[in-house]
Design a protein around this motif. Structure first.
Motif, PDB file in Angstrom:
ATOM      1  N   ASN A 150      -4.627  -9.659  -2.866  1.00 29.67           N
ATOM      2  CA  ASN A 150      -5.603  -8.677  -2.393  1.00 29.67           C
ATOM      3  C   ASN A 150      -5.341  -7.284  -2.964  1.00 29.67           C
ATOM      4  O   ASN A 150      -6.264  -6.466  -3.073  1.00 29.67           O
ATOM      5  CB  ASN A 150      -5.586  -8.614  -0.859  1.00 29.67           C
ATOM      6  CG  ASN A 150      -6.100  -9.888  -0.220  1.00 29.67           C
ATOM      7  OD1 ASN A 150      -6.811 -10.671  -0.855  1.00 29.67           O
ATOM      8  ND2 ASN A 150      -5.735 -10.118   1.026  1.00 29.67           N
ATOM      9  N   ALA A 151      -4.082  -7.033  -3.330  1.00 26.56           N
ATOM     10  CA  ALA A 151      -3.712  -5.734  -3.888  1.00 26.56           C
ATOM     11  C   ALA A 151      -3.822  -5.722  -5.408  1.00 26.56           C
ATOM     12  O   ALA A 151      -3.445  -4.729  -6.051  1.00 26.56           O
ATOM     13  CB  ALA A 151      -2.292  -5.374  -3.474  1.00 26.56           C
ATOM     14  N   GLY A 152      -4.336  -6.801  -5.972  1.00 24.13           N
ATOM     15  CA  GLY A 152      -4.464  -6.880  -7.423  1.00 24.13           C
ATOM     16  C   GLY A 152      -3.151  -7.143  -8.129  1.00 24.13           C
ATOM     17  O   GLY A 152      -2.993  -6.823  -9.309  1.00 24.13           O
ATOM     18  N   LYS A 153      -2.199  -7.734  -7.405  1.00 23.86           N
ATOM     19  CA  LYS A 153      -0.887  -8.019  -7.980  1.00 23.86           C
ATOM     20  C   LYS A 153      -0.569  -9.503  -7.818  1.00 23.86           C
ATOM     21  O   LYS A 153       0.461  -9.890  -7.257  1.00 23.86           O
ATOM     22  CB  LYS A 153       0.178  -7.165  -7.297  1.00 23.86           C
ATOM     23  CG  LYS A 153      -0.032  -5.662  -7.469  1.00 23.86           C
ATOM     24  CD  LYS A 153       1.081  -4.871  -6.813  1.00 23.86           C
ATOM     25  CE  LYS A 153       0.890  -3.369  -7.040  1.00 23.86           C
ATOM     26  NZ  LYS A 153       1.996  -2.562  -6.493  1.00 23.86           N
ATOM     27  N   MET A 164       6.198 -16.420   5.677  1.00 19.80           N
ATOM     28  CA  MET A 164       5.953 -14.999   5.430  1.00 19.80           C
ATOM     29  C   MET A 164       5.718 -14.753   3.943  1.00 19.80           C
ATOM     30  O   MET A 164       4.900 -13.907   3.559  1.00 19.80           O
ATOM     31  CB  MET A 164       7.139 -14.161   5.920  1.00 19.80           C
ATOM     32  CG  MET A 164       7.356 -14.181   7.417  1.00 19.80           C
ATOM     33  SD  MET A 164       8.613 -12.990   8.011  1.00 19.80           S
ATOM     34  CE  MET A 164      10.076 -13.496   7.097  1.00 19.80           C
ATOM     35  N   ALA A 165       6.416 -15.512   3.096  1.00 19.92           N
ATOM     36  CA  ALA A 165       6.237 -15.374   1.648  1.00 19.92           C
ATOM     37  C   ALA A 165       4.832 -15.785   1.228  1.00 19.92           C
ATOM     38  O   ALA A 165       4.209 -15.148   0.362  1.00 19.92           O
ATOM     39  CB  ALA A 165       7.279 -16.214   0.911  1.00 19.92           C
ATOM     40  N   GLU A 166       4.309 -16.835   1.840  1.00 20.98           N
ATOM     41  CA  GLU A 166       2.942 -17.281   1.529  1.00 20.98           C
ATOM     42  C   GLU A 166       1.941 -16.213   1.985  1.00 20.98           C
ATOM     43  O   GLU A 166       0.940 -15.959   1.298  1.00 20.98           O
ATOM     44  CB  GLU A 166       2.654 -18.614   2.217  1.00 20.98           C
ATOM     45  CG  GLU A 166       3.431 -19.806   1.654  1.00 20.98           C
ATOM     46  CD  GLU A 166       2.711 -20.502   0.518  1.00 20.98           C
ATOM     47  OE1 GLU A 166       2.025 -19.828  -0.290  1.00 20.98           O
ATOM     48  OE2 GLU A 166       2.822 -21.739   0.436  1.00 20.98           O
ATOM     49  N   GLY A 167       2.205 -15.602   3.121  1.00 23.84           N
ATOM     50  CA  GLY A 167       1.352 -14.498   3.553  1.00 23.84           C
ATOM     51  C   GLY A 167       1.433 -13.329   2.588  1.00 23.84           C
ATOM     52  O   GLY A 167       0.421 -12.682   2.276  1.00 23.84           O
ATOM     53  N   ALA A 168       2.644 -13.066   2.092  1.00 16.44           N
ATOM     54  CA  ALA A 168       2.824 -11.984   1.131  1.00 16.44           C
ATOM     55  C   ALA A 168       2.076 -12.260  -0.174  1.00 16.44           C
ATOM     56  O   ALA A 168       1.572 -11.330  -0.818  1.00 16.44           O
ATOM     57  CB  ALA A 168       4.314 -11.787   0.850  1.00 16.44           C
ATOM     58  N   ARG A 169       2.002 -13.520  -0.557  1.00 19.45           N
ATOM     59  CA  ARG A 169       1.246 -13.861  -1.771  1.00 19.45           C
ATOM     60  C   ARG A 169      -0.226 -13.478  -1.611  1.00 19.45           C
ATOM     61  O   ARG A 169      -0.835 -12.918  -2.537  1.00 19.45           O
ATOM     62  CB  ARG A 169       1.387 -15.362  -2.069  1.00 19.45           C
ATOM     63  CG  ARG A 169       0.477 -15.884  -3.182  1.00 19.45           C
ATOM     64  CD  ARG A 169       0.700 -15.141  -4.497  1.00 19.45           C
ATOM     65  NE  ARG A 169       2.046 -15.329  -4.987  1.00 19.45           N
ATOM     66  CZ  ARG A 169       2.669 -14.496  -5.813  1.00 19.45           C
ATOM     67  NH1 ARG A 169       2.060 -13.379  -6.219  1.00 19.45           N
ATOM     68  NH2 ARG A 169       3.896 -14.742  -6.218  1.00 19.45           N
ATOM     69  N   LEU A 170      -0.791 -13.755  -0.453  1.00 16.35           N
ATOM     70  CA  LEU A 170      -2.187 -13.362  -0.207  1.00 16.35           C
ATOM     71  C   LEU A 170      -2.331 -11.848  -0.254  1.00 16.35           C
ATOM     72  O   LEU A 170      -3.303 -11.317  -0.807  1.00 16.35           O
ATOM     73  CB  LEU A 170      -2.654 -13.903   1.143  1.00 16.35           C
ATOM     74  CG  LEU A 170      -2.718 -15.428   1.278  1.00 16.35           C
ATOM     75  CD1 LEU A 170      -3.093 -15.816   2.705  1.00 16.35           C
ATOM     76  CD2 LEU A 170      -3.714 -16.018   0.286  1.00 16.35           C
ATOM     77  N   ALA A 171      -1.360 -11.148   0.305  1.00 13.98           N
ATOM     78  CA  ALA A 171      -1.401  -9.686   0.285  1.00 13.98           C
ATOM     79  C   ALA A 171      -1.313  -9.165  -1.139  1.00 13.98           C
ATOM     80  O   ALA A 171      -2.025  -8.214  -1.515  1.00 13.98           O
ATOM     81  CB  ALA A 171      -0.246  -9.126   1.118  1.00 13.98           C
ATOM     82  N   ALA A 172      -0.469  -9.768  -1.952  1.00 15.15           N
ATOM     83  CA  ALA A 172      -0.325  -9.341  -3.341  1.00 15.15           C
ATOM     84  C   ALA A 172      -1.611  -9.575  -4.124  1.00 15.15           C
ATOM     85  O   ALA A 172      -2.045  -8.734  -4.918  1.00 15.15           O
ATOM     86  CB  ALA A 172       0.841 -10.083  -3.992  1.00 15.15           C
ATOM     87  N   LYS A 177       0.831  -1.204   0.000  1.00 20.49           N
ATOM     88  CA  LYS A 177       0.000   0.000   0.000  1.00 20.49           C
ATOM     89  C   LYS A 177       0.865   1.253   0.000  1.00 20.49           C
ATOM     90  O   LYS A 177       0.583   2.230  -0.708  1.00 20.49           O
ATOM     91  CB  LYS A 177      -0.926   0.002   1.222  1.00 20.49           C
ATOM     92  CG  LYS A 177      -1.891   1.184   1.267  1.00 20.49           C
ATOM     93  CD  LYS A 177      -2.849   1.080   2.454  1.00 20.49           C
ATOM     94  CE  LYS A 177      -3.815   2.249   2.480  1.00 20.49           C
ATOM     95  NZ  LYS A 177      -4.756   2.153   3.641  1.00 20.49           N
ATOM     96  N   ALA A 178       1.932   1.222   0.794  1.00 23.01           N
ATOM     97  CA  ALA A 178       2.818   2.381   0.885  1.00 23.01           C
ATOM     98  C   ALA A 178       3.744   2.510  -0.322  1.00 23.01           C
ATOM     99  O   ALA A 178       4.199   3.610  -0.655  1.00 23.01           O
ATOM    100  CB  ALA A 178       3.659   2.303   2.160  1.00 23.01           C
ATOM    101  N   HIS A 179       3.996   1.373  -0.983  1.00 20.22           N
ATOM    102  CA  HIS A 179       4.931   1.360  -2.110  1.00 20.22           C
ATOM    103  C   HIS A 179       4.316   0.594  -3.288  1.00 20.22           C
ATOM    104  O   HIS A 179       4.754  -0.521  -3.605  1.00 20.22           O
ATOM    105  CB  HIS A 179       6.255   0.720  -1.688  1.00 20.22           C
ATOM    106  CG  HIS A 179       6.905   1.392  -0.523  1.00 20.22           C
ATOM    107  ND1 HIS A 179       7.676   2.525  -0.645  1.00 20.22           N
ATOM    108  CD2 HIS A 179       6.849   1.107   0.808  1.00 20.22           C
ATOM    109  CE1 HIS A 179       8.105   2.906   0.550  1.00 20.22           C
ATOM    110  NE2 HIS A 179       7.618   2.060   1.450  1.00 20.22           N
ATOM    111  N   PRO A 180       3.311   1.178  -3.928  1.00 19.86           N
ATOM    112  CA  PRO A 180       2.655   0.489  -5.042  1.00 19.86           C
ATOM    113  C   PRO A 180       3.572   0.249  -6.236  1.00 19.86           C
ATOM    114  O   PRO A 180       3.234  -0.538  -7.127  1.00 19.86           O
ATOM    115  CB  PRO A 180       1.513   1.445  -5.407  1.00 19.86           C
ATOM    116  CG  PRO A 180       1.950   2.787  -4.905  1.00 19.86           C
ATOM    117  CD  PRO A 180       2.736   2.504  -3.667  1.00 19.86           C
ATOM    118  N   ASP A 181       4.749   0.890  -6.246  1.00 20.90           N
ATOM    119  CA  ASP A 181       5.695   0.695  -7.340  1.00 20.90           C
ATOM    120  C   ASP A 181       6.629  -0.493  -7.108  1.00 20.90           C
ATOM    121  O   ASP A 181       7.504  -0.776  -7.939  1.00 20.90           O
ATOM    122  CB  ASP A 181       6.523   1.959  -7.558  1.00 20.90           C
ATOM    123  CG  ASP A 181       7.242   2.424  -6.289  1.00 20.90           C
ATOM    124  OD1 ASP A 181       6.812   2.026  -5.185  1.00 20.90           O
ATOM    125  OD2 ASP A 181       8.208   3.192  -6.414  1.00 20.90           O
TER     126      ASP A 181
END
Length: 334
Positions: free
Chosen positions: A252-255, A242-250, A227-231
Motif C-alpha cells: 500500500n505504501a508503494g514498497k 504480523m509479517a504478512e500484515g506488514a507485506r500488505l502495508a508495504a 509513513k513515519a519512517h519512509p527511509d
C-alpha cells in the motif's frame, strides 16, 4: 518401633514416593517456598489421566497448530483425556480457566501463558498442589513449574539479526521492527536477540511498534511505521502473521519489494514457509510448537514414572527462497 523411628520411616517413604513419580520438582530448588510439593502418585500404564491445556489465544495460527499437535500426539495415548481452553489474549480469563482445571482435579497442566507475570501465580498454585506443569513457548516468572518446552527465542532473534546484517543489508541500513505482545517473553527475547545479531554491523532499528502477534494489527502498525519512517529499508517482524500484515502495508505504501522477515515457519499452506516460497517474505525461522513434545513429557511423567528435563530446548532453522520448498516437503512427508 520408637516414635522417632516411625517418623524417620515416614520421611523415607515420602522421599521414595516422590522419586517414583518422576516429576522434576527436585531440579527446581526454591521454586515455590523452598520445599518441593508432593506430586500426585504416578499410576503407570493402567492409569487414566486428565490433562488441562490452557492456550493463550486461538487468534494466532501458531497456537491453533499447537493445539492440533497436542491432539494428534494425545490420540496415540489412550490413557489421556485432554481438555482445552482459549484465553483469547485475556490474562484474567486464563487465570480463571486454569483455576477451573484445578477444581476439576486435572492430573497435569499444559500452559502457554498469555503474559508471564499475570500467569505466574496460578501456575505456581498448580505446581504447589503437586500437579506437574508443562509450559510451552512462553515463560512465567521464576521456576515453579515442572518443565519448560520451547525454542531459544534469543538465539532465533540473533540469527534473524545476522541474516539482516549479512544477507539483506550487507552495506548497512535502517530497519523497523514489529514486536509481539509486550508482556510475553518471546517478544522481549526475540528483540534482545535481534539487537545482538546486528550489533556492530551498521544496521540499526529506527522504530518499533507492538502488534500483539496479530496480522491485522501488524498491518496497521507497519503502515504507521512506514509513513513515519519512509527511509526504512526492511522490516523485522517477530512472527509471520504480523509479517504478512506488514507485506500488505508495504504494498500500500508503494514498497512491494521491501524485505520482510518473520518467525514461526508453520508447514501449512497459509504458513510462513509457503509465504517465503511465494516471495511474500524474505525469510522465516521455524519455531516448533512443542505440542508433541509436551504429550511425550506427560507420558513420561504420568505413565512411565520417569523424570523430565527442567528445560527442553527445541531446534529452529532459517527458511529462505532457496530451501523453502524442501523444508515444507520435509515437514509434510508421510
Amino acid at each position: 518401633m520408637s516414635k522417632n523411628t516411625r517418623r524417620m520411616a515416614v520421611l523415607v517413604a515420602a522421599g521414595l514416593a516422590l522419586t517414583a513419580c518422576g516429576t522434576t520438582h527436585e531440579n527446581a530448588p526454591g521454586a515455590s517456598s523452598g520445599t518441593a510439593p508432593a506430586p500426585k502418585a504416578c499410576k503407570g500404564p493402567s492409569g487414566k489421566f486428565t490433562i488441562g491445556m490452557s492456550q493463550a489465544n486461538l487468534a494466532e495460527p501458531y497456537r491453533v497448530r499447537m493445539d492440533d499437535d497436542i491432539r494428534k500426539a494425545a490420540a496415540g495415548v489412550p490413557q489421556f483425556t485432554v481438555h482445552y481452553s482459549d484465553a483469547a489474549q485475556d490474562n484474567s480469563k486464563q487465570v480463571e480457566q486454569v483455576n477451573t482445571f484445578l477444581t476439576q482435579k486435572i492430573d497435569l497442566l499444559i500452559i502457554s501463558p498469555n503474559e508471564a507475570t499475570p500467569l505466574t501465580g496460578v501456575v505456581k498454585q498448580a505446581y504447589d498442589q503437586g500437579i506437574p506443569v508443562l509450559i510451552l513457548d512462553r515463560k512465567v516468572d521464576g521456576d515453579a513449574y515442572t518443565s519448560f518446552i520451547g525454542a531459544d527465542n534469543v538465539d532465533i532473534g540473533r540469527q534473524a539479526g545476522q541474516f539482516f546484517a549479512e544477507k539483506l543489508l550487507p552495506q548497512g541500513g535502517k530497519v523497523v521492527e514489529l514486536k509481539g505482545l509486550a508482556g510475553s517473553t518471546p517478544a522481549k527475547e526475540r528483540s534482545d536477540g535481534f539487537d545482538k545479531g546486528i550489533a556492530g554491523k551498521n544496521v540499526s532499528v529506527i522504530a518499533t511498534a507492538d502488534a500483539d502477534w496479530l496480522r491485522d494489527k501488524g498491518q496497521q502498525q507497519a503502515e504507521a511505521l512506514l509513513k513515519a519512517h519512509p527511509d526504512a529499508q526492511a522490516i523485522f517482524s517477530e512472527n509471520d502473521p504480523m509479517a504478512e500484515g506488514a507485506r500488505l502495508a508495504a504494498q500500500n505504501a508503494g514498497k512491494a519489494d521491501l524485505p520482510i522477515v518473520g518467525i514461526d515457519g508453520l508447514p501449512v499452506p497459509e504458513g510462513g514457509i509457503k509465504a517465503v516460497e511465494a516471495g511474500r517474505l524474505s525469510a522465516t525461522f521455524v519455531y516448533p510448537t512443542g505440542g508433541a513434545e509436551a504429550v511425550a513429557a506427560a507420558k513420561k511423567l504420568l505413565i512411565d514414572c520417569q523424570p523430565v528435563a527442567k528445560t527442553q530446548t527445541l531446534g529452529t532453522r532459517l527458511v529462505t527462497k532457496d530451501n523453502a520448498a524442501a523444508v515444507y516437503a520435509e515437514f509434510n512427508r508421510g
